[in-house]
Design an enzyme around this catalytic site. Sequence first.
Site, mmCIF file in Angstrom:
data_model
loop_
_atom_site.group_PDB
_atom_site.id
_atom_site.type_symbol
_atom_site.label_atom_id
_atom_site.label_comp_id
_atom_site.label_asym_id
_atom_site.label_seq_id
_atom_site.Cartn_x
_atom_site.Cartn_y
_atom_site.Cartn_z
ATOM 1 N N LEU A 58 0.863 -1.176 0.000
ATOM 2 C CA LEU A 58 0.000 0.000 0.000
ATOM 3 C C LEU A 58 0.902 1.228 0.000
ATOM 4 O O LEU A 58 1.838 1.308 0.789
ATOM 5 C CB LEU A 58 -0.877 0.026 1.261
ATOM 6 C CG LEU A 58 -2.315 -0.473 1.172
ATOM 7 C CD1 LEU A 58 -2.990 -0.293 2.524
ATOM 8 C CD2 LEU A 58 -3.101 0.228 0.096
ATOM 9 N N ASP A 59 0.622 2.196 -0.871
ATOM 10 C CA ASP A 59 1.412 3.427 -0.904
ATOM 11 C C ASP A 59 1.379 4.129 0.456
ATOM 12 O O ASP A 59 0.388 4.025 1.182
ATOM 13 C CB ASP A 59 0.866 4.385 -1.959
ATOM 14 C CG ASP A 59 1.209 3.946 -3.365
ATOM 15 O OD1 ASP A 59 2.061 3.053 -3.518
ATOM 16 O OD2 ASP A 59 0.600 4.476 -4.318
ATOM 17 N N PRO A 60 2.448 4.865 0.802
ATOM 18 C CA PRO A 60 2.429 5.637 2.056
ATOM 19 C C PRO A 60 1.230 6.585 2.159
ATOM 20 O O PRO A 60 0.733 6.826 3.251
ATOM 21 C CB PRO A 60 3.749 6.419 2.000
ATOM 22 C CG PRO A 60 4.657 5.549 1.189
ATOM 23 C CD PRO A 60 3.765 4.934 0.141
#
Length: 318
Positions: A58-60
Site C-alpha cells: 500500500l502506498d504511504p
Amino acid sequence: MQEAVPQATPRPPRQRIQRRPLHGVLLLDKPLGLSSNDALQKAKWLLRAEKAGHTGTLDPLATGLLPLCFGAATKFSQVSLEADKTYRATLALGRTTTTGDAEGELLQQRPVALDRDAIEAACARFTGPISQLPPMHSALKRDGKALYEYARAGIEVERAPRQVVIHHIDIIDWQADTLVIDVRCSKGTYIRTLAEDIGQALGCGAHLSALRRTGSGPLQVADAVTLEQLAALDEAAREALLKPVDWLLSDWPRVALPEDEAGRFLTGLRRRVRLADAPAVRVYGPQPSAFLGSAHIASGELIADRLLSPVEVQGLIS
C-alpha cells in the site's frame, strides 16, 4: 598537579528483543504516511516475531487493510496478493498533478460543471476489463529500478499496458469538485490511474486525493487493528489477534488425511484420493489443528503445492 579528566557515564547495554517463532495472520489497518514495510516491521517488533511478510504494498499516502503473515503463514501470502481488492477513493475534480495524486505539483486547473448522469457514465466506461498504462510514479520495476526512481530523475520510460478488471464502481458521495467512489477490482489495478482516466473522461481532469483499502478477497478492514491499538495491548492479547495459519485459505475445500498418509504427504509424495479434481485444497492430518499445507487434486491424485515443515505442524498442534 594534573587535572582529572571526567569520565563519561557508561551507557547501559542495549536490551535485545528475544524473537520467537510465531505463526498466523494479522489484519493491520495501515496509517497514512507509513510505508507497508515500515508498518510490517513495527508490527513484527511488537509481536517479537522471527519471520513476517505483507501481502501486497500500500502506498504511504494510502491507508487501510494490510494483511500481515507471520511464520508458516508467509508461505500462503500469495493467496491474498492474488485476491480482488476493494478501495474507497476520493477524487479531486478539476485539478491534475504531476504524480496523479495529492503529492504532486499542480499541472492544470479547470472548472467543474457536471451532473450525476455524466459522472455515472464516466464510471461505467471503466467498468469491466480495461487496459491501464502503469504510472511513472509507481513501484513497478524496469531494469531493476522502480519507475518512481526514473520519474524523480525526470526520465520517462516506455511502459507496456496491462489488463485489469474493474468489477464495479459505486458513487458514494459527490459534492462540487470532490467525488468519492468505492472500487472493487482485480490485483494490479492502479486506482491513481483510474482517477486520472475518470477525470479525463469527464473533461475536467482529476487526481487521487485520498485512498483507503477496505478489503482484500474476503478480508475486511473492519476486522483490522491499528498499530496504536496493537501497542496498547500486552503480549498475550497481541498474539490472540493472530488468525490461524490456514485462515487465508478458509474458503478452499478441506481434505483430511489419516496419520500415515499425512506423514507421506508432508514429504511431498503424491497420494491417491477418491475426490473430484480441484485446483486448490487445504490439507490436514487427523487432528483438526494439524494443517499440513495446500495442494491440488488431478486425476485422483493429491499433489502438494506448499507444505509446512514438521516443526511448523507440531507448533500448530501444541
